[in-house]
Design a protein around this motif. Structure first.
Motif, PDB file in Angstrom:
ATOM      1  N   ASP A   4     -79.844  19.929  50.858  1.00 56.17           N
ATOM      2  CA  ASP A   4     -79.551  18.545  51.213  1.00 56.17           C
ATOM      3  C   ASP A   4     -80.093  18.206  52.587  1.00 56.17           C
ATOM      4  N   HIS A   5     -80.025  19.184  53.514  1.00 56.52           N
ATOM      5  CA  HIS A   5     -80.507  18.936  54.873  1.00 56.52           C
ATOM      6  C   HIS A   5     -82.014  18.669  54.845  1.00 56.52           C
ATOM      7  N   VAL A   6     -82.738  19.481  54.100  1.00 57.70           N
ATOM      8  CA  VAL A   6     -84.175  19.286  53.997  1.00 57.70           C
ATOM      9  C   VAL A   6     -84.475  17.928  53.375  1.00 57.70           C
ATOM     10  N   TYR A   7     -83.777  17.604  52.312  1.00 57.58           N
ATOM     11  CA  TYR A   7     -84.002  16.344  51.610  1.00 57.58           C
ATOM     12  C   TYR A   7     -83.788  15.158  52.532  1.00 57.58           C
ATOM     13  N   LEU A   8     -82.672  15.163  53.266  1.00 60.15           N
ATOM     14  CA  LEU A   8     -82.347  14.037  54.132  1.00 60.15           C
ATOM     15  C   LEU A   8     -83.294  13.959  55.321  1.00 60.15           C
ATOM     16  N   THR A   9     -83.660  15.111  55.874  1.00 62.39           N
ATOM     17  CA  THR A   9     -84.539  15.108  57.035  1.00 62.39           C
ATOM     18  C   THR A   9     -85.912  14.554  56.677  1.00 62.39           C
ATOM     19  N   LEU A  10     -86.437  14.955  55.530  1.00 64.10           N
ATOM     20  CA  LEU A  10     -87.752  14.475  55.123  1.00 64.10           C
ATOM     21  C   LEU A  10     -87.729  12.989  54.799  1.00 64.10           C
ATOM     22  N   ALA A  11     -86.562  12.469  54.442  1.00 62.53           N
ATOM     23  CA  ALA A  11     -86.458  11.061  54.081  1.00 62.53           C
ATOM     24  C   ALA A  11     -86.326  10.144  55.287  1.00 62.53           C
ATOM     25  N   GLU A  12     -86.090  10.728  56.467  1.00 62.73           N
ATOM     26  CA  GLU A  12     -85.888   9.904  57.646  1.00 62.73           C
ATOM     27  C   GLU A  12     -87.129   9.056  57.926  1.00 62.73           C
ATOM     28  N   GLY A  13     -86.891   7.823  58.324  1.00 60.38           N
ATOM     29  CA  GLY A  13     -88.001   6.948  58.683  1.00 60.38           C
ATOM     30  C   GLY A  13     -88.563   6.152  57.531  1.00 60.38           C
ATOM     31  N   PHE A 133     -93.418  27.731  37.332  1.00 58.56           N
ATOM     32  CA  PHE A 133     -92.746  26.587  37.935  1.00 58.56           C
ATOM     33  C   PHE A 133     -92.838  26.637  39.456  1.00 58.56           C
ATOM     34  N   ALA A 134     -92.792  27.834  40.023  1.00 57.24           N
ATOM     35  CA  ALA A 134     -92.867  27.967  41.484  1.00 57.24           C
ATOM     36  C   ALA A 134     -94.216  27.478  41.992  1.00 57.24           C
ATOM     37  N   PHE A 135     -95.299  27.845  41.331  1.00 58.91           N
ATOM     38  CA  PHE A 135     -96.613  27.360  41.758  1.00 58.91           C
ATOM     39  C   PHE A 135     -96.693  25.847  41.640  1.00 58.91           C
ATOM     40  N   SER A 136     -96.168  25.296  40.548  1.00 61.35           N
ATOM     41  CA  SER A 136     -96.218  23.847  40.373  1.00 61.35           C
ATOM     42  C   SER A 136     -95.436  23.126  41.470  1.00 61.35           C
ATOM     43  N   MET A 137     -94.306  23.703  41.907  1.00 59.17           N
ATOM     44  CA  MET A 137     -93.543  23.073  42.985  1.00 59.17           C
ATOM     45  C   MET A 137     -94.269  23.217  44.326  1.00 59.17           C
ATOM     46  N   ALA A 138     -94.926  24.344  44.535  1.00 61.05           N
ATOM     47  CA  ALA A 138     -95.705  24.503  45.765  1.00 61.05           C
ATOM     48  C   ALA A 138     -96.844  23.492  45.792  1.00 61.05           C
ATOM     49  N   ARG A 139     -97.532  23.338  44.667  1.00 58.67           N
ATOM     50  CA  ARG A 139     -98.631  22.370  44.593  1.00 58.67           C
ATOM     51  C   ARG A 139     -98.113  20.955  44.803  1.00 58.67           C
ATOM     52  N   LEU A 140     -96.984  20.618  44.164  1.00 65.40           N
ATOM     53  CA  LEU A 140     -96.435  19.273  44.316  1.00 65.40           C
ATOM     54  C   LEU A 140     -96.045  19.008  45.765  1.00 65.40           C
ATOM     55  N   LEU A 141     -95.483  20.005  46.430  1.00 65.20           N
ATOM     56  CA  LEU A 141     -95.132  19.836  47.835  1.00 65.20           C
ATOM     57  C   LEU A 141     -96.380  19.576  48.677  1.00 65.20           C
ATOM     58  N   VAL A 142     -97.425  20.366  48.476  1.00 66.91           N
ATOM     59  CA  VAL A 142     -98.644  20.217  49.271  1.00 66.91           C
ATOM     60  C   VAL A 142     -99.316  18.876  48.985  1.00 66.91           C
ATOM     61  N   LEU A 143     -99.507  18.553  47.710  1.00 70.14           N
ATOM     62  CA  LEU A 143    -100.212  17.320  47.371  1.00 70.14           C
ATOM     63  C   LEU A 143     -99.421  16.079  47.766  1.00 70.14           C
ATOM     64  N   SER A 144     -98.113  16.085  47.542  1.00 64.63           N
ATOM     65  CA  SER A 144     -97.334  14.891  47.884  1.00 64.63           C
ATOM     66  C   SER A 144     -97.222  14.718  49.390  1.00 64.63           C
ATOM     67  N   ALA A 181     -89.696  19.737  47.848  1.00 67.34           N
ATOM     68  CA  ALA A 181     -89.104  20.487  48.956  1.00 67.34           C
ATOM     69  C   ALA A 181     -87.791  21.132  48.541  1.00 67.34           C
ATOM     70  N   GLU A 182     -86.980  20.411  47.797  1.00 71.72           N
ATOM     71  CA  GLU A 182     -85.708  20.978  47.345  1.00 71.72           C
ATOM     72  C   GLU A 182     -85.928  22.227  46.497  1.00 71.72           C
ATOM     73  N   LEU A 226     -94.825  21.152  55.918  1.00 67.98           N
ATOM     74  CA  LEU A 226     -94.859  22.421  55.200  1.00 67.98           C
ATOM     75  C   LEU A 226     -94.112  23.515  55.962  1.00 67.98           C
ATOM     76  N   ARG A 227     -94.248  23.527  57.273  1.00 67.88           N
ATOM     77  CA  ARG A 227     -93.530  24.533  58.073  1.00 67.88           C
ATOM     78  C   ARG A 227     -92.025  24.276  58.042  1.00 67.88           C
ATOM     79  N   GLN A 228     -91.630  23.026  58.082  1.00 70.87           N
ATOM     80  CA  GLN A 228     -90.214  22.698  58.019  1.00 70.87           C
ATOM     81  C   GLN A 228     -89.600  23.215  56.716  1.00 70.87           C
ATOM     82  N   VAL A 229     -90.290  22.986  55.623  1.00 66.67           N
ATOM     83  CA  VAL A 229     -89.762  23.383  54.319  1.00 66.67           C
ATOM     84  C   VAL A 229     -89.798  24.899  54.144  1.00 66.67           C
ATOM     85  N   THR A 230     -90.907  25.528  54.494  1.00 69.48           N
ATOM     86  CA  THR A 230     -90.998  26.977  54.308  1.00 69.48           C
ATOM     87  C   THR A 230     -90.045  27.721  55.240  1.00 69.48           C
TER      88      THR A 230
END
Length: 275
Positions: A4-13, A133-144, A181-182, A226-230
């Motif tokens: 939840d912390h990651v989700y909310l932090t990335l949504a700021e702004g 699924f892990a690769f697809s989430m990594a790709r989605l994180l990078v591309l988005s 990210a989640e 990416l560093r924040q999430v990893t």
């Protein structure tokens, strides 16, 4: 750090109350919009940018569609399908603007269904197979993350249509990034096996960053996310080599042509058909 912390932090702004108003015509996604290209805007550059971003979105949407009936849970299947639909909507708008900017007046379907792989300008990362699924989430994180940073800048484009498309896309891409990210945090900070798979997914994805950054100069913003999430996931961010990729010049992997063959099969078998 919790999911939840990651989700909310990335949504700021980002303003969740943002609204976007275009016409409602199904045949023309820009129906009712003043599509005059302003003086001083290079039409060729505008068309090339819209084409490339449209191709990124279309190919990414098709890859996400591959998860239909294959996602680990029904909820995730629906989420991935909706993300794919967001990207498909972005592709429609961008192709429509491309046809206006390049002076051809070509319909969005012409760009999507009646070009061969060598005519596509999507980045290579969008076209590689889903893997697990892990690769697809990594790709989605990078591309988005990359696409969101790009669209945030394009929201100030001198072309008002592209600016409006980008402003709408910012809201959609913020959710795409949050969703990915989640999952990266959940898998990275989960079991030993999920951690291993998520780390492997990142290692397979991050080498494509060189191509992404050569196509857009928002490297610092993307890497910070990416560093924040990893870090929250307890995962290292693998190193990558700088350098230009080949997708923007029309040189693709062997995976794009079969993807397009499936995507385009009905339209090419029945050109001009409506249903």
């Amino acid at each position: 750090m919790s999911d939840d912390h990651v989700y909310l932090t990335l949504a700021e702004g980002h303003d969740d109350d943002t609204r976007w108003a275009y016409g409602t015509g199904f045949e023309d996604p820009l129906h009712g919009v003043d599509t005059t290209v302003p003086d001083g805007v290079d039409r060729a550059e505008l068309a090339a940018l819209c084409l490339a971003l449209g191709d990124d979105a279309l190919v990414s949407a098709q890859r996400l569609a591959d998860w239909t009936t294959r996602a680990p849970e029904l909820e995730e299947e629906m989420a991935l399908a909706n993300i794919g639909l967001d990207l498909l909507g972005q592709a429609r708008l961008l192709y429509a603007r491309c046809g206006q900017a390049d002076g051809t007046g070509r319909h969005e379907d012409t760009y999507a269904y009646f070009r061969d792989a060598a005519d596509f300008r999507n980045v290579t990362l969008a076209e590689v197979p889903n893997g697990d699924f892990a690769f697809s989430m990594a790709r989605l994180l990078v591309l988005s993350s990359w696409r969101l940073a790009h669209f945030e800048r394009l929201a100030a484009s001198p072309d008002p249509v592209l600016a409006a498309i980008a402003a709408k896309g910012v809201k959609e891409l913020t959710y795409h990034r949050q969703y990915a990210a989640e999952w990266v945090v959940r898998l990275g900070d989960g079991t030993e096996e999920s951690h291993r798979r998520m780390r492997a997914g990142l290692e397979l994805t991050v080498p494509y960053l060189g191509e992404l950054f050569s196509a857009f100069d928002g490297q610092d913003d993307v890497v910070a996310v990416l560093r924040q999430v990893t870090d929250a996931a307890g995962l290292p961010l693998p190193a990558w080599q700088p350098g230009a990729g080949t997708g923007r010049s029309g040189e693709h992997t062997e995976h794009l042509a079969p993807l397009l063959a499936e995507l385009q099969s009905v339209a090419r078998a029945h050109p001009g058909a409506t249903w």
